[in-house]
Design an enzyme around this catalytic site. Structure first.
Site, PDB file in Angstrom:
ATOM      1  N   HIS A 197       0.797  -1.241   0.000  1.00  4.95           N
ATOM      2  CA  HIS A 197       0.000   0.000   0.000  1.00  4.95           C
ATOM      3  C   HIS A 197       0.826   1.286   0.000  1.00  4.95           C
ATOM      4  O   HIS A 197       0.267   2.380  -0.041  1.00  4.95           O
ATOM      5  CB  HIS A 197      -0.957   0.030   1.199  1.00  4.95           C
ATOM      6  CG  HIS A 197      -0.266   0.231   2.531  1.00  4.95           C
ATOM      7  ND1 HIS A 197       0.258  -0.804   3.254  1.00  4.95           N
ATOM      8  CD2 HIS A 197      -0.010   1.347   3.244  1.00  4.95           C
ATOM      9  CE1 HIS A 197       0.793  -0.342   4.363  1.00  4.95           C
ATOM     10  NE2 HIS A 197       0.664   0.974   4.393  1.00  4.95           N
TER      11      HIS A 197
HETATM   12  C1  UD1 Z   1      -2.063   5.453   5.965  1.00  2.00           C
HETATM   13  C2  UD1 Z   1      -0.790   5.949   6.620  1.00  2.00           C
HETATM   14  C3  UD1 Z   1       0.289   4.879   6.502  1.00  2.00           C
HETATM   15  C4  UD1 Z   1      -0.192   3.551   7.039  1.00  2.00           C
HETATM   16  C5  UD1 Z   1      -1.512   3.179   6.401  1.00  2.00           C
HETATM   17  C6  UD1 Z   1      -2.030   1.967   7.093  1.00  2.00           C
HETATM   18  C7  UD1 Z   1      -0.325   8.345   6.534  1.00  2.00           C
HETATM   19  C8  UD1 Z   1       0.478   9.406   5.865  1.00  2.00           C
HETATM   20  N1  UD1 Z   1      -0.268   7.132   5.961  1.00  2.00           N
HETATM   21  O1  UD1 Z   1      -1.790   5.271   4.591  1.00  2.00           O
HETATM   22  O2  UD1 Z   1       1.413   5.266   7.261  1.00  2.00           O
HETATM   23  O3  UD1 Z   1       0.769   2.586   6.716  1.00  2.00           O
HETATM   24  O4  UD1 Z   1      -2.443   4.236   6.566  1.00  2.00           O
HETATM   25  O5  UD1 Z   1      -2.988   1.294   6.348  1.00  2.00           O
HETATM   26  O6  UD1 Z   1      -0.965   8.604   7.514  1.00  2.00           O
HETATM   27  N2  UD1 Z   1      -8.943   4.791   1.474  1.00  2.00           N
HETATM   28  C9  UD1 Z   1     -10.212   4.283   1.340  1.00  2.00           C
HETATM   29  N3  UD1 Z   1     -10.872   3.906   2.472  1.00  2.00           N
HETATM   30  C10 UD1 Z   1     -10.345   3.995   3.699  1.00  2.00           C
HETATM   31  C11 UD1 Z   1      -9.054   4.543   3.816  1.00  2.00           C
HETATM   32  C12 UD1 Z   1      -8.350   4.919   2.701  1.00  2.00           C
HETATM   33  O7  UD1 Z   1     -10.750   4.157   0.242  1.00  2.00           O
HETATM   34  O8  UD1 Z   1     -10.999   3.623   4.678  1.00  2.00           O
HETATM   35  C13 UD1 Z   1      -8.174   5.106   0.235  1.00  2.00           C
HETATM   36  C14 UD1 Z   1      -8.462   6.429  -0.376  1.00  2.00           C
HETATM   37  O9  UD1 Z   1      -8.412   6.264  -1.776  1.00  2.00           O
HETATM   38  C15 UD1 Z   1      -7.265   7.284   0.023  1.00  2.00           C
HETATM   39  C16 UD1 Z   1      -6.142   6.262   0.122  1.00  2.00           C
HETATM   40  O10 UD1 Z   1      -6.795   5.074   0.538  1.00  2.00           O
HETATM   41  O11 UD1 Z   1      -6.993   8.261  -0.901  1.00  2.00           O
HETATM   42  C17 UD1 Z   1      -5.072   6.648   1.093  1.00  2.00           C
HETATM   43  O12 UD1 Z   1      -5.563   6.772   2.430  1.00  2.00           O
HETATM   44  P1  UD1 Z   1      -4.694   7.562   3.529  1.00  2.00           P
HETATM   45  O13 UD1 Z   1      -5.281   7.372   4.870  1.00  2.00           O
HETATM   46  O14 UD1 Z   1      -4.425   8.915   3.091  1.00  2.00           O
HETATM   47  O15 UD1 Z   1      -3.295   6.839   3.486  1.00  2.00           O
HETATM   48  P2  UD1 Z   1      -2.937   5.286   3.516  1.00  2.00           P
HETATM   49  O16 UD1 Z   1      -2.300   4.942   2.232  1.00  2.00           O
HETATM   50  O17 UD1 Z   1      -4.113   4.497   3.971  1.00  2.00           O
HETATM   51  N1  UDP Z   2      -3.975  -6.182   8.677  1.00  2.00           N
HETATM   52  C1  UDP Z   2      -5.281  -6.636   8.820  1.00  2.00           C
HETATM   53  N2  UDP Z   2      -5.961  -6.975   7.682  1.00  2.00           N
HETATM   54  C2  UDP Z   2      -5.409  -6.908   6.448  1.00  2.00           C
HETATM   55  C3  UDP Z   2      -4.073  -6.441   6.324  1.00  2.00           C
HETATM   56  C4  UDP Z   2      -3.398  -6.062   7.459  1.00  2.00           C
HETATM   57  O1  UDP Z   2      -5.780  -6.748   9.928  1.00  2.00           O
HETATM   58  O2  UDP Z   2      -6.085  -7.250   5.477  1.00  2.00           O
HETATM   59  C5  UDP Z   2      -3.240  -5.812   9.895  1.00  2.00           C
HETATM   60  C6  UDP Z   2      -1.899  -6.470  10.041  1.00  2.00           C
HETATM   61  O3  UDP Z   2      -2.036  -7.760  10.624  1.00  2.00           O
HETATM   62  C7  UDP Z   2      -1.164  -5.482  10.916  1.00  2.00           C
HETATM   63  C8  UDP Z   2      -1.705  -4.147  10.479  1.00  2.00           C
HETATM   64  O4  UDP Z   2      -2.940  -4.426   9.810  1.00  2.00           O
HETATM   65  O5  UDP Z   2      -1.510  -5.673  12.272  1.00  2.00           O
HETATM   66  C9  UDP Z   2      -0.772  -3.440   9.540  1.00  2.00           C
HETATM   67  O6  UDP Z   2      -1.403  -2.320   9.006  1.00  2.00           O
HETATM   68  P1  UDP Z   2      -1.017  -1.658   7.633  1.00  2.00           P
HETATM   69  O7  UDP Z   2      -0.226  -2.589   6.801  1.00  2.00           O
HETATM   70  O8  UDP Z   2      -2.271  -1.108   7.063  1.00  2.00           O
HETATM   71  O9  UDP Z   2      -0.164  -0.387   8.095  1.00  2.00           O
HETATM   72  P2  UDP Z   2       1.367  -0.172   8.500  1.00  2.00           P
HETATM   73  O10 UDP Z   2       1.702  -1.118   9.573  1.00  2.00           O
HETATM   74  O11 UDP Z   2       2.181  -0.334   7.273  1.00  2.00           O
HETATM   75  O12 UDP Z   2       1.398   1.249   8.941  1.00  2.00           O
END
Ligand code: UD1
Ligand code: UDP
Length: 347
Positions: A197
């Site tokens: 992601h």
């Molecule tokens: C965010 C965090 C990242 C973390 C990740 C965990 C920041 C800068 N990034 O990244 O560190 O690893 O969460 O998963 O805070 N979206 C949806 N539905 C949701 C959430 C997101 O559709 O419920 C989509 C949207 O298209 C959005 C994109 O995901 O534009 C990015 O979401 P955003 O929360 O900005 O960043 P993540 O990539 O999720």
């Molecule tokens: N995770 C989850 N379901 C999924 C993928 C990840 O519950 O389909 C959990 C995973 O086990 C871990 C956490 O989400 O505990 C990691 O989150 P993510 O990869 O979104 O963010 P990051 O750790 O990179 O910030």
């Protein structure tokens, strides 16, 4: 009773908060803000239900995802309003997301002591929004909880050396230890388990295609839990999941399922921070599609391998067998209790 206001907003923060909330509520009036950064049912509500986390006291509707500054700004405005009304004795933030940054800046401006859990981690890649967020959080935190010795060292190098820096276990390890014994083997093994992601893997069409292409040629099928950011990019690039017959795309799954898919896989392939760590705790080999990691201990003896430019190294790495394993580097599963006791003694 002192009042601690925890701020969560993104998937990994709900998971980190689950064991912390259980402990915090024994000592404090433990309230929670959910900033709404993640809002889909399977990125948010599912964890509150599954992990028995009390409903957040405040849930913001920030109107879907936004550019970095706007997203952080809206969250700050809302967090500030809650702080003015609730007058918490401390704000508590986790990790490195924009929700963490928003909470940090409000705490700093309002002179509210800030507690940072998962402090001191660094990728040394300042292009990552997370690196900016965690540097700011560590700079302003009143109490810092570091999960590794390396994290303490990183803080020292930045001149953050006060007496409220604590080396404790990792709260995610608490969760893995709780969940692992209950993990059921998925029926569809053997397989590799993947999650991708990060913007540097998803936000460039050629890079995204190259990752899917290599997954499609591996010797075992790839179960790919696909993050909404990645779904959005595939759509934008016109990539059809049906064209990748070796990849089984699954929507984001609950926590128990995520742990089970990791545990019973032949290897984990990811760019997630949390999953690199969970794979290590589960003694599972991991390949991380990044050029650096904050979780450097996982790299020892081949348990985790970084691959960025040369994706064609993946098949060979899949054949390697990791060496000696270090037990307990992320604690013994009682980090949340340890951290909360320290907060109670120091706040
Ligand atoms: C965010 C965090 C990242 C973390 C990740 C965990 C920041 C800068 N990034 O990244 O560190 O690893 O969460 O998963 O805070 N979206 C949806 N539905 C949701 C959430 C997101 O559709 O419920 C989509 C949207 O298209 C959005 C994109 O995901 O534009 C990015 O979401 P955003 O929360 O900005 O960043 P993540 O990539 O999720
Ligand atoms: N995770 C989850 N379901 C999924 C993928 C990840 O519950 O389909 C959990 C995973 O086990 C871990 C956490 O989400 O505990 C990691 O989150 P993510 O990869 O979104 O963010 P990051 O750790 O990179 O910030």
């Amino acid at each position: 009773m002192k009042k601690i206001l925890s701020i969560v907003g993104a998937r990994p923060q709900f998971i980190k908060h689950a064991p912390m909330q259980l402990e915090l509520q024994k000592h404090f009036q433990a309230m929670t803000i959910h900033t709404g950064q993640h809002y889909d049912e399977n990125m948010s509500a599912v964890f509150f239900d599954e992990l028995g986390i009390p409903k957040p006291d405040f849930l913001f509707d920030i109107g879907g995802s936004k550019p970095q500054g706007e997203q952080t700004g809206i969250m700050m405005t809302e967090i500030e309003k809650v702080c003015l009304a609730e007058k918490p004795d401390a704000l508590l933030v986790y990790g490195d997301t924009n929700s963490t940054l928003a909470g940090t800046l409000v705490a700093a401006k309002m002179h509210i002591p800030l507690i940072h859990i998962e402090a001191g981690l660094r990728s040394f890649n300042r292009d990552m929004p997370e690196e900016v967020n965690r540097i700011v959080a560590d700079e302003f935190a009143y109490m810092l909880f570091c999960p590794t010795d390396g994290a303490i060292e990183n803080l020292k190098k930045e001149g953050i050396t006060h007496e409220r820096i604590f080396r404790c276990g990792d709260v995610m390890c608490d969760m893995v230890k709780m969940m692992e014994p209950r993990a059921q083997a998925p029926v569809d093994y053997p397989y590799y388990f993947a999650t991708i992601h990060r913007p540097y893997n998803t936000d460039d069409a050629e890079r995204m295609k190259a990752i899917l292409q290599i997954f499609n040629t591996l010797d075992q099928k790839v179960i790919f839990s696909i993050h909404p950011r990645t779904v959005a990019r595939l759509k934008q690039y016109g990539l059809e999941v049906a064209d990748y017959t070796n990849i089984q795309f699954l929507p984001p799954m609950g926590y128990a399922e995520s742990v089970a898919y990791q545990k019973f896989s032949d290897c984990v392939i990811t760019d997630s921070g949390g999953i690199q760590k969970e794979a290590y705790i589960l003694k599972k080999k991991c390949i991380t599609l990044r050029s650096e990691t904050e979780w450097t201990e996982t790299l020892e003896n081949g348990w985790n391998t970084l691959v960025f430019e040369h994706l064609n190294q993946i098949p060979d790495i899949l054949k390697t067998v990791p060496g000696a394993y270090r037990e307990g580097i992320y604690g013994d599963g009682h980090a949340a209790a340890e951290i909360t006791n320290i907060i109670a003694a120091n706040l």
